[in-house]
Design a protein around this motif. Sequence first.
Motif, PDB file in Angstrom:
ATOM      1  N   GLN A  52      -8.393   6.259  -5.592  1.00  8.35           N
ATOM      2  CA  GLN A  52      -8.035   5.947  -4.210  1.00  8.35           C
ATOM      3  C   GLN A  52      -7.246   7.120  -3.647  1.00  8.35           C
ATOM      4  O   GLN A  52      -6.178   7.456  -4.150  1.00  8.35           O
ATOM      5  CB  GLN A  52      -7.185   4.676  -4.121  1.00  8.35           C
ATOM      6  CG  GLN A  52      -7.920   3.421  -4.511  1.00  8.35           C
ATOM      7  CD  GLN A  52      -9.014   3.074  -3.523  1.00  8.35           C
ATOM      8  OE1 GLN A  52      -8.792   3.032  -2.326  1.00  8.35           O
ATOM      9  NE2 GLN A  52     -10.201   2.830  -4.037  1.00  8.35           N
TER      10      GLN A  52
ATOM     11  N   TYR B  90       0.829  -1.212   0.000  1.00  7.82           N
ATOM     12  CA  TYR B  90       0.000   0.000   0.000  1.00  7.82           C
ATOM     13  C   TYR B  90       0.858   1.255   0.000  1.00  7.82           C
ATOM     14  O   TYR B  90       0.549   2.231  -0.684  1.00  7.82           O
ATOM     15  CB  TYR B  90      -0.948   0.013   1.202  1.00  7.82           C
ATOM     16  CG  TYR B  90      -2.181  -0.824   0.985  1.00  7.82           C
ATOM     17  CD1 TYR B  90      -3.122  -0.474   0.018  1.00  7.82           C
ATOM     18  CD2 TYR B  90      -2.421  -1.964   1.733  1.00  7.82           C
ATOM     19  CE1 TYR B  90      -4.258  -1.230  -0.188  1.00  7.82           C
ATOM     20  CE2 TYR B  90      -3.557  -2.733   1.537  1.00  7.82           C
ATOM     21  CZ  TYR B  90      -4.474  -2.356   0.574  1.00  7.82           C
ATOM     22  OH  TYR B  90      -5.596  -3.108   0.374  1.00  7.82           O
TER      23      TYR B  90
ATOM     24  N   GLU C  70      -5.306   5.025   1.238  1.00  6.69           N
ATOM     25  CA  GLU C  70      -4.206   4.077   1.063  1.00  6.69           C
ATOM     26  C   GLU C  70      -3.305   4.056   2.302  1.00  6.69           C
ATOM     27  O   GLU C  70      -2.886   2.994   2.755  1.00  6.69           O
ATOM     28  CB  GLU C  70      -3.383   4.423  -0.183  1.00  6.69           C
ATOM     29  CG  GLU C  70      -4.147   4.270  -1.473  1.00  6.69           C
ATOM     30  CD  GLU C  70      -4.476   2.819  -1.794  1.00  6.69           C
ATOM     31  OE1 GLU C  70      -3.604   2.098  -2.282  1.00  6.69           O
ATOM     32  OE2 GLU C  70      -5.634   2.425  -1.567  1.00  6.69           O
TER      33      GLU C  70
ATOM     34  N   MET D 224       0.989   4.047  -3.226  1.00  6.43           N
ATOM     35  CA  MET D 224       0.187   5.220  -2.856  1.00  6.43           C
ATOM     36  C   MET D 224       0.225   6.263  -3.963  1.00  6.43           C
ATOM     37  O   MET D 224       1.288   6.599  -4.468  1.00  6.43           O
ATOM     38  CB  MET D 224       0.719   5.854  -1.562  1.00  6.43           C
ATOM     39  CG  MET D 224      -0.109   5.509  -0.375  1.00  6.43           C
ATOM     40  SD  MET D 224       0.249   6.489   1.094  1.00  6.43           S
ATOM     41  CE  MET D 224       1.984   6.366   1.258  1.00  6.43           C
TER      42      MET D 224
ATOM     43  N   LYS E  33      -3.051   4.261  -7.681  1.00  8.32           N
ATOM     44  CA  LYS E  33      -4.299   3.532  -7.932  1.00  8.32           C
ATOM     45  C   LYS E  33      -5.419   4.545  -8.190  1.00  8.32           C
ATOM     46  O   LYS E  33      -5.679   5.407  -7.359  1.00  8.32           O
ATOM     47  CB  LYS E  33      -4.623   2.662  -6.723  1.00  8.32           C
ATOM     48  CG  LYS E  33      -5.676   1.633  -6.965  1.00  8.32           C
ATOM     49  CD  LYS E  33      -5.788   0.732  -5.751  1.00  8.32           C
ATOM     50  CE  LYS E  33      -6.881  -0.278  -5.928  1.00  8.32           C
ATOM     51  NZ  LYS E  33      -7.089  -1.055  -4.699  1.00  8.32           N
TER      52      LYS E  33
END
Length: 83
Positions: free
Chosen positions: A60, A50, A65, A54, A57
């Motif tokens: 998101q 994650y 995240e 960061m 994505k």
Amino acid sequence: MESNKEKEDYNYVDHPKHYNENGVEVIEMMLRIWGKEAVKNFCELNAFKYRMRMGSKPNQSLTKELSKAKWYEDYARNIEVEF
């Protein structure tokens, strides 16, 4: 169809519903099947994933995240205490 309000209210980080559809949370199943050490390693690796992706994505937020990474880091740290 899910409304924007439902999407905003959905908890994607702390015990989300989609990880508990079988009456037991997926991470609990993992503990029963593979044990504490394997799940601790999984959590640490997942937190790393994650953090590394960061901002990459789509749709998101960085906050979401980072919250996911922190959740897995906390779970890994507390696994010995809780289980």
